[in-house]
Write a protein that holds these residues in place. Structure first.
Motif, PDB file in Angstrom:
ATOM      1  N   LEU A  65       0.823  -1.209   0.000  1.00  0.00           N
ATOM      2  CA  LEU A  65       0.000   0.000   0.000  1.00  0.00           C
ATOM      3  C   LEU A  65       0.858   1.260   0.000  1.00  0.00           C
ATOM      4  O   LEU A  65       0.516   2.254  -0.645  1.00  0.00           O
ATOM      5  N   SER A  66       1.996   1.217   0.714  1.00  0.00           N
ATOM      6  CA  SER A  66       2.831   2.415   0.759  1.00  0.00           C
ATOM      7  C   SER A  66       3.487   2.663  -0.592  1.00  0.00           C
ATOM      8  O   SER A  66       3.647   3.816  -1.006  1.00  0.00           O
ATOM      9  N   VAL A  67       3.850   1.579  -1.302  1.00  0.00           N
ATOM     10  CA  VAL A  67       4.381   1.773  -2.664  1.00  0.00           C
ATOM     11  C   VAL A  67       3.290   2.386  -3.541  1.00  0.00           C
ATOM     12  O   VAL A  67       3.557   3.285  -4.359  1.00  0.00           O
ATOM     13  N   ALA A  68       2.052   1.946  -3.342  1.00  0.00           N
ATOM     14  CA  ALA A  68       0.939   2.521  -4.106  1.00  0.00           C
ATOM     15  C   ALA A  68       0.810   4.011  -3.826  1.00  0.00           C
ATOM     16  O   ALA A  68       0.597   4.813  -4.749  1.00  0.00           O
ATOM     17  N   CYS A  69       0.965   4.414  -2.549  1.00  0.00           N
ATOM     18  CA  CYS A  69       0.891   5.841  -2.207  1.00  0.00           C
ATOM     19  C   CYS A  69       2.009   6.615  -2.913  1.00  0.00           C
ATOM     20  O   CYS A  69       1.784   7.721  -3.421  1.00  0.00           O
ATOM     21  N   GLY A  70       3.208   6.033  -2.925  1.00  0.00           N
ATOM     22  CA  GLY A  70       4.316   6.695  -3.620  1.00  0.00           C
ATOM     23  C   GLY A  70       4.020   6.863  -5.095  1.00  0.00           C
ATOM     24  O   GLY A  70       4.264   7.923  -5.687  1.00  0.00           O
ATOM     25  N   SER A  97      -6.486  10.082  -1.999  1.00  0.00           N
ATOM     26  CA  SER A  97      -7.371   8.947  -2.284  1.00  0.00           C
ATOM     27  C   SER A  97      -6.637   7.633  -2.058  1.00  0.00           C
ATOM     28  O   SER A  97      -7.207   6.686  -1.497  1.00  0.00           O
ATOM     29  N   ALA A  98      -5.377   7.573  -2.514  1.00  0.00           N
ATOM     30  CA  ALA A  98      -4.615   6.329  -2.338  1.00  0.00           C
ATOM     31  C   ALA A  98      -4.438   6.026  -0.853  1.00  0.00           C
ATOM     32  O   ALA A  98      -4.584   4.876  -0.412  1.00  0.00           O
ATOM     33  N   ALA A  99      -4.126   7.067  -0.062  1.00  0.00           N
ATOM     34  CA  ALA A  99      -3.923   6.862   1.379  1.00  0.00           C
ATOM     35  C   ALA A  99      -5.224   6.417   2.036  1.00  0.00           C
ATOM     36  O   ALA A  99      -5.235   5.497   2.868  1.00  0.00           O
ATOM     37  N   ALA A 116      -6.151  -6.981  16.355  1.00  0.00           N
ATOM     38  CA  ALA A 116      -4.852  -6.600  16.905  1.00  0.00           C
ATOM     39  C   ALA A 116      -3.873  -6.192  15.810  1.00  0.00           C
ATOM     40  O   ALA A 116      -2.856  -5.566  16.096  1.00  0.00           O
ATOM     41  N   THR A 117      -4.165  -6.552  14.546  1.00  0.00           N
ATOM     42  CA  THR A 117      -3.232  -6.182  13.472  1.00  0.00           C
ATOM     43  C   THR A 117      -3.445  -4.749  13.019  1.00  0.00           C
ATOM     44  O   THR A 117      -2.660  -4.236  12.230  1.00  0.00           O
ATOM     45  N   LEU A 118      -4.505  -4.089  13.492  1.00  0.00           N
ATOM     46  CA  LEU A 118      -4.817  -2.747  13.005  1.00  0.00           C
ATOM     47  C   LEU A 118      -3.692  -1.760  13.331  1.00  0.00           C
ATOM     48  O   LEU A 118      -3.192  -1.054  12.445  1.00  0.00           O
ATOM     49  N   ALA A 119      -3.271  -1.736  14.609  1.00  0.00           N
ATOM     50  CA  ALA A 119      -2.268  -0.758  15.028  1.00  0.00           C
ATOM     51  C   ALA A 119      -0.929  -0.962  14.320  1.00  0.00           C
ATOM     52  O   ALA A 119      -0.400  -0.010  13.724  1.00  0.00           O
ATOM     53  N   PRO A 120      -0.351  -2.189  14.330  1.00  0.00           N
ATOM     54  CA  PRO A 120       0.928  -2.339  13.622  1.00  0.00           C
ATOM     55  C   PRO A 120       0.812  -2.085  12.115  1.00  0.00           C
ATOM     56  O   PRO A 120       1.740  -1.552  11.501  1.00  0.00           O
ATOM     57  N   ALA A 121      -0.353  -2.432  11.528  1.00  0.00           N
ATOM     58  CA  ALA A 121      -0.504  -2.205  10.091  1.00  0.00           C
ATOM     59  C   ALA A 121      -0.553  -0.708   9.787  1.00  0.00           C
ATOM     60  O   ALA A 121       0.087  -0.241   8.839  1.00  0.00           O
ATOM     61  N   LEU A 122      -1.288   0.045  10.614  1.00  0.00           N
ATOM     62  CA  LEU A 122      -1.344   1.498  10.397  1.00  0.00           C
ATOM     63  C   LEU A 122       0.030   2.128  10.629  1.00  0.00           C
ATOM     64  O   LEU A 122       0.443   3.031   9.895  1.00  0.00           O
ATOM     65  N   ARG A 123       0.736   1.637  11.666  1.00  0.00           N
ATOM     66  CA  ARG A 123       2.088   2.142  11.918  1.00  0.00           C
ATOM     67  C   ARG A 123       2.982   1.902  10.705  1.00  0.00           C
ATOM     68  O   ARG A 123       3.700   2.798  10.253  1.00  0.00           O
ATOM     69  N   ASN A 124       2.904   0.689  10.129  1.00  0.00           N
ATOM     70  CA  ASN A 124       3.741   0.391   8.965  1.00  0.00           C
ATOM     71  C   ASN A 124       3.336   1.224   7.759  1.00  0.00           C
ATOM     72  O   ASN A 124       4.193   1.634   6.977  1.00  0.00           O
ATOM     73  N   LEU A 125       2.029   1.470   7.599  1.00  0.00           N
ATOM     74  CA  LEU A 125       1.604   2.320   6.484  1.00  0.00           C
ATOM     75  C   LEU A 125       2.189   3.718   6.650  1.00  0.00           C
ATOM     76  O   LEU A 125       2.710   4.309   5.694  1.00  0.00           O
TER      77      LEU A 125
END
Lengths: 231, 434
Positions: A65-70, A97-99, A116-125
């Motif tokens: 997803l972060s590559v998509a944002c880039g 929109s991508a974010a 429980a994966t929400l917080a680490p996933a958002l942190r990684n994003l």
């Protein structure tokens, strides 16, 4: 009314199409498919390295997803658009929109399987997205994946433990408030950098104008040399 | 963005250089306008970081140096594939018609070749540097074959990037190539047959006592070459192509898959073969011979210091019976055995620079690991555990009275010399009631 709404939507899509949003949405779609199919899976091995503890798929999806944002921050790839307020808005819309779509995908994954994966996933994003967008702004959207790959590989080869270690920041499953605050600050700083857009990449006329003095004028056709430079 | 210069370069190529300039035109072009130098700088950083991490325990061990190096492939593969993907896509915009022609005229193949050559040069430079720094005392010519395998693996990543660059737009070619390279590296690095064609090691345990299986390397090289050729031939079929031309890629992929599965499953044995060697760097501690592997010369002094403290105090306090006749370093394929021979176990931590502590050395000397009763399916009794603990703690407490409680959690009185001798003899001769 409907016609107006429709035309407004079409206009919005046209604006988004003038950026890297089309390509970015393909990457987001891939992330969505991975989320739908493998949302409860884990990654146990990267190359010859065994990951222990195994990495939850939803903590790794933000990399895509972060590559998509880039990529979404990329400008139109034809040299016909000059830099103006509208192109700036188009790129902000595209990245925004991508974010937003990325956050939705992460939320979907957390809702489907394990909250429980929400917080680490958002942190990684926030973390990987900040890196990818920074490279997209300063180097070019086509290389937005480079820091993502490098940081991820550095993290999987590092040792677990601690709060501020590379391993905990990228692969850790719990996010202390201070880490959450720090990644938020980082992503806000990167958004400011994106709005500023110091290099103005991709508006090819501007780039060509900047490079013109370096090229030998004798090699260029006369009409190119004499063409008026737009402000 | 090199688009402005790209237009000029293309016109220069059309007017000045002949179109049959072979590889030189695109190679020169990518060296000037591509990001091949940035890629090379990143690769150097990644490779050196991979070698330096975790205290570089591979030093001195020839096979382990190359196998450890393979850890860097998880980053080198995606980075290389991605950069080739970006450059072969964006630097050939407007030249797509040339991709379908002869290999010599396809500009993106020249770009891929430039990347491959530079990445291989960087790789060989770093590996030779690592070998010169650590100077392994034993040499094996099969290592040259491993270098060829590594260069071919770099080639697979380069050609993955080339295929992505041909099929996708510049914006996404790099990311897609990096993702595919990471997936390939994960799918094809583990396995017991040459089907694991990207296998290049990656172990975090010493490789002393193993050598490369040349038949495996040959089969792996064949599979790698087939994969590279298939990726080089990949191109987009055009609408105006006839049916025959459209079926060709299917035929090529099917043939290649057959070849890969065929060669990949040839029974050639494991990648590494056991080749036990005995420790050859011998010295002495208080007349007791101590032998280490020449590869681990840097560990001889710290181990001898601990042995000296143990032997000296045992002799002074009447525990002479515990002192072995000879101490030898063990490896994964060689366990010192025989009456009076005690093994020493060297771990990756020691090789990374951590000094051996009293607990490890004492346990190595007394633990009867050679006894068949311990390697059977039955777990040993609790009495064996407490006896082993009492013996090791007794000896360690001779050196440091607080060691018994601190290192072993042993709170009882130390054993008498007679009890210690009896227990030690039982352990050595495997007559203890395990």
């Amino acid at each position: 009314m409907h016609a107006r709404l429709l035309s407004g939507a079409q206009h919005g899509l046209t604006v988004l199409r003038a950026t890297g949003f089309t390509v970015a949405s393909a990457v987001i779609l891939l992330a969505l498919v991975v989320t739908l199919v493998f949302h409860d899976g884990t990654i146990e091995r990267i190359g010859p390295l065994t990951l222990y503890p195994a990495l939850h798929v939803m903590v790794a999806v933000p990399l895509l997803l972060s590559v998509a944002c880039g990529i979404a921050h990329a400008p139109f790839d034809r040299p016909v658009i000059a830099r103006n307020a509208r192109t700036r808005v188009a790129r902000v819309l595209s990245l925004g929109s991508a974010a937003a779509a990325s956050v939705l995908v992460i939320g979907l994954g957390a809702g489907l399987d394990d909250a429980a994966t929400l917080a680490p996933a958002l942190r990684n994003l926030a973390l990987f997205g900040a890196l990818a967008v920074t490279v997209s702004v300063l180097v070019g959207a086509q290389h937005a994946w480079v820091p993502v790959v490098l940081l991820f590989c550095a993290a999987v080869t590092s040792s677990p433990g601690g709060t501020w270690t590379l391993y905990s920041l990228v692969l850790g499953t719990d996010v202390p408030p201070e880490v959450g605050a720090a990644t938020t600050v980082v992503s806000v700083v990167v958004l400011a950098l994106t709005a500023w857009d110091p290099r103005g990449l991709g508006y090819l006329r501007v780039v060509a104008d900047r490079r013109a003095p370096r090229a030998s004028a004798a090699q260029l056709p006369q009409e190119v040399v004499d063409a008026p430079v737009e402000p | 963005m090199a688009s402005g210069t790209l237009v000029r370069e293309r016109s220069a190529a059309r007017v000045g250089a002949e179109p049959t300039g072979g590889w030189r035109v695109p190679v020169g072009y990518v060296l000037r306008h591509g990001l091949v130098h940035v890629c090379a700088a990143i690769l150097v950083g990644v490779m050196v970081a991979a070698l330096a991490m975790r205290g570089a325990p591979w030093r001195g061990d020839l096979v382990w140096t190359l196998d450890w190096f393979a850890i860097s492939h998880i980053a080198v593969g995606p980075i290389l594939a991605g950069f080739v993907g970006v450059d072969s896509s964006r630097l050939t915009v407007g030249m797509e018609h040339l991709r379908t022609g002869y290999a010599r005229r396809a500009p993106d193949r020249g770009i891929a070749l430039a990347y491959w050559a530079l990445a291989s040069a960087v790789y060989l430079l770093v590996v030779v540097g690592a070998l010169v720094v650590s100077l392994p005392p034993r040499w094996d010519w099969a290592v040259l074959g491993v270098l060829v395998i590594h260069v071919l693996i770099l080639g697979v990543h380069v050609m993955t990037g080339l295929a992505a660059g041909r099929l996708l737009r510049p914006l996404v070619a790099g990311a897609a190539a990096a993702l595919v390279a990471l997936l390939l590296t994960t799918l094809f690095t583990t396995g017991k047959t040459p089907m694991a064609f990207l296998a290049a090691g990656g172990a975090t345990v010493p490789r002393l006592g193993y050598r490369y299986n040349v038949s495996f390397l040959v089969a792996q090289a064949v599979v790698l070459a087939v994969v590279i050729v298939v990726l080089v031939l990949a191109r987009r079929t055009r609408r105006e192509d006839g049916m025959r031309s459209r079926l060709r890629p299917v035929a090529i992929v099917a043939l290649a898959a057959l070849g890969i599965v065929g060669v990949g499953n040839v029974p050639v044995g494991a990648r590494l073969l056991s080749s036990p060697v005995t420790p050859d760097l011998c010295g002495a501690v208080l007349t007791v011979p101590t032998c280490f592997y020449a590869e681990h010369e840097r560990l001889e002094r710290p181990f001898q210091d601990q042995l000296y403290r143990l032997f000296m105090t045992a002799e002074q306090q009447g525990y002479d019976a515990l002192i072995p006749a000879r101490v030898e370093e063990a490896s994964r394929t060689y366990l010192p055995q025989g009456a009076g021979v005690a093994p020493l176990f060297v771990s990756g931590d020691h090789l990374a620079g951590r000094e051996p502590d009293l607990w490890e050395v004492t346990m190595g000397l007394v633990e009867p690991i050679h006894c068949p009763q311990l390697s059977g399916g039955q777990p040993p009794s609790d009495k064996y555990g407490s006896d082993l603990m009492a013996l090791a703690a007794t000896w360690a407490m001779l050196v440091d009275p607080s060691a018994g409680e601190e290192l072993f959690g042993y709170v009882d009185e130390p054993l008498t010399p007679e009890a210690a001798e009896k227990l030690y003899t039982e352990f050595r001769t495997c007559t203890h009631a395990f």
